[in-house]
Design a protein around this motif. Structure first.
Motif, PDB file in Angstrom:
ATOM      1  N   ILE A 143      -7.223   4.671  -0.087  1.00 36.98           N
ATOM      2  CA  ILE A 143      -6.290   4.139  -1.069  1.00 36.98           C
ATOM      3  C   ILE A 143      -6.884   2.829  -1.563  1.00 36.98           C
ATOM      4  O   ILE A 143      -7.151   1.931  -0.768  1.00 36.98           O
ATOM      5  CB  ILE A 143      -4.890   3.907  -0.463  1.00 36.98           C
ATOM      6  N   PHE A 144      -7.134   2.754  -2.842  1.00 36.59           N
ATOM      7  CA  PHE A 144      -7.728   1.553  -3.420  1.00 36.59           C
ATOM      8  C   PHE A 144      -6.633   0.507  -3.603  1.00 36.59           C
ATOM      9  O   PHE A 144      -5.821   0.586  -4.513  1.00 36.59           O
ATOM     10  CB  PHE A 144      -8.414   1.873  -4.749  1.00 36.59           C
ATOM     11  N   ASP A 145      -6.607  -0.440  -2.687  1.00 31.40           N
ATOM     12  CA  ASP A 145      -5.580  -1.465  -2.680  1.00 31.40           C
ATOM     13  C   ASP A 145      -6.167  -2.722  -2.065  1.00 31.40           C
ATOM     14  O   ASP A 145      -7.189  -2.674  -1.379  1.00 31.40           O
ATOM     15  CB  ASP A 145      -4.365  -0.994  -1.876  1.00 31.40           C
ATOM     16  N   THR A 186       0.840  -1.197   0.000  1.00 29.19           N
ATOM     17  CA  THR A 186       0.000   0.000   0.000  1.00 29.19           C
ATOM     18  C   THR A 186       0.875   1.246   0.000  1.00 29.19           C
ATOM     19  O   THR A 186       0.601   2.203  -0.716  1.00 29.19           O
ATOM     20  CB  THR A 186      -0.945  -0.003   1.209  1.00 29.19           C
ATOM     21  N   GLN A 187       1.936   1.247   0.806  1.00 26.98           N
ATOM     22  CA  GLN A 187       2.848   2.386   0.843  1.00 26.98           C
ATOM     23  C   GLN A 187       3.508   2.574  -0.512  1.00 26.98           C
ATOM     24  O   GLN A 187       3.647   3.696  -0.998  1.00 26.98           O
ATOM     25  CB  GLN A 187       3.908   2.198   1.928  1.00 26.98           C
ATOM     26  N   PHE A 188       3.915   1.481  -1.151  1.00 26.87           N
ATOM     27  CA  PHE A 188       4.532   1.567  -2.483  1.00 26.87           C
ATOM     28  C   PHE A 188       3.538   2.136  -3.487  1.00 26.87           C
ATOM     29  O   PHE A 188       3.876   3.005  -4.286  1.00 26.87           O
ATOM     30  CB  PHE A 188       5.009   0.182  -2.924  1.00 26.87           C
ATOM     31  N   LYS A 189       2.310   1.669  -3.430  1.00 25.62           N
ATOM     32  CA  LYS A 189       1.287   2.158  -4.364  1.00 25.62           C
ATOM     33  C   LYS A 189       1.056   3.653  -4.141  1.00 25.62           C
ATOM     34  O   LYS A 189       0.949   4.419  -5.086  1.00 25.62           O
ATOM     35  CB  LYS A 189      -0.017   1.385  -4.171  1.00 25.62           C
ATOM     36  N   PHE A 190       0.995   4.077  -2.870  1.00 29.68           N
ATOM     37  CA  PHE A 190       0.785   5.496  -2.564  1.00 29.68           C
ATOM     38  C   PHE A 190       1.976   6.339  -3.020  1.00 29.68           C
ATOM     39  O   PHE A 190       1.808   7.417  -3.591  1.00 29.68           O
ATOM     40  CB  PHE A 190       0.545   5.683  -1.064  1.00 29.68           C
ATOM     41  N   THR A 191       3.195   5.842  -2.782  1.00 34.84           N
ATOM     42  CA  THR A 191       4.398   6.586  -3.154  1.00 34.84           C
ATOM     43  C   THR A 191       4.523   6.741  -4.662  1.00 34.84           C
ATOM     44  O   THR A 191       4.903   7.795  -5.152  1.00 34.84           O
ATOM     45  CB  THR A 191       5.648   5.872  -2.596  1.00 34.84           C
ATOM     46  N   GLN A 199      11.022   3.179  -1.653  1.00 28.60           N
ATOM     47  CA  GLN A 199      11.183   4.317  -2.540  1.00 28.60           C
ATOM     48  C   GLN A 199      11.443   3.813  -3.935  1.00 28.60           C
ATOM     49  O   GLN A 199      12.215   2.869  -4.120  1.00 28.60           O
ATOM     50  CB  GLN A 199      12.362   5.191  -2.088  1.00 28.60           C
ATOM     51  N   PRO A 200      10.816   4.405  -4.942  1.00 28.19           N
ATOM     52  CA  PRO A 200      11.108   3.995  -6.317  1.00 28.19           C
ATOM     53  C   PRO A 200      12.545   4.336  -6.669  1.00 28.19           C
ATOM     54  O   PRO A 200      13.067   5.362  -6.222  1.00 28.19           O
ATOM     55  CB  PRO A 200      10.131   4.812  -7.155  1.00 28.19           C
ATOM     56  N   LEU A 201      13.195   3.472  -7.433  1.00 24.02           N
ATOM     57  CA  LEU A 201      14.552   3.747  -7.883  1.00 24.02           C
ATOM     58  C   LEU A 201      14.522   4.695  -9.069  1.00 24.02           C
ATOM     59  O   LEU A 201      13.609   4.671  -9.864  1.00 24.02           O
ATOM     60  CB  LEU A 201      15.254   2.449  -8.317  1.00 24.02           C
ATOM     61  N   GLY A 202      15.521   5.509  -9.152  1.00 22.07           N
ATOM     62  CA  GLY A 202      15.605   6.377 -10.328  1.00 22.07           C
ATOM     63  C   GLY A 202      15.729   7.813 -10.013  1.00 22.07           C
ATOM     64  O   GLY A 202      15.768   8.366  -9.020  1.00 22.07           O
TER      65      GLY A 202
END
Length: 108
Positions: free
Chosen positions: A37-39, A6-11, A105-108
């Motif tokens: 949050i729709f998860d 859920t945190q990844f989806k929100f981030t 955290q997303p990479l990049g």
């Protein structure tokens, strides 16, 4: 309940109204308060863990009644997020409370 997915989806998709429902805001640049949050929980096998589990119990009968003591301990030795494109940052909370908390955290 918010889990790591859920945190990844929100981030990564927090500004997508199909993923995150927000209240309108009058403040410039504020996307609004998060309402939902729709998860859903999915077991996708993207976490590898190893650790120790200990479950101790003791029961005794006395003239005052029965007494039970239980102690449960879980200790993570290794935690790895194997999802591609994500960095998992683990940090120690304190020396007196050595549990680790993670932040995706997303990479990049």
């Amino acid at each position: 309940m918010i889990n790591k997915d859920t945190q990844f989806k929100f981030t990564t998709q927090g500004n997508n109204p199909e993923v995150v429902e927000r209240l309108p805001s009058n403040i410039a640049g504020d996307p609004g308060e998060v309402v939902r949050i729709f998860d859903q929980f999915e077991n996708l096998g993207n976490i590898k863990t190893s650790g120790l589990d200990l479950d101790l119990g003791y029961k005794t009968e006395t003239s005052l009644g029965d007494f039970k003591i239980n102690y449960i301990l879980n200790y993570a030795l290794n935690y790895e997020d194997i999802r591609t494109g994500v960095a998992l940052i683990l940090k120690k909370v304190s020396s007196s409370n050595p549990k680790c908390v993670g932040q995706l955290q997303p990479l990049g």
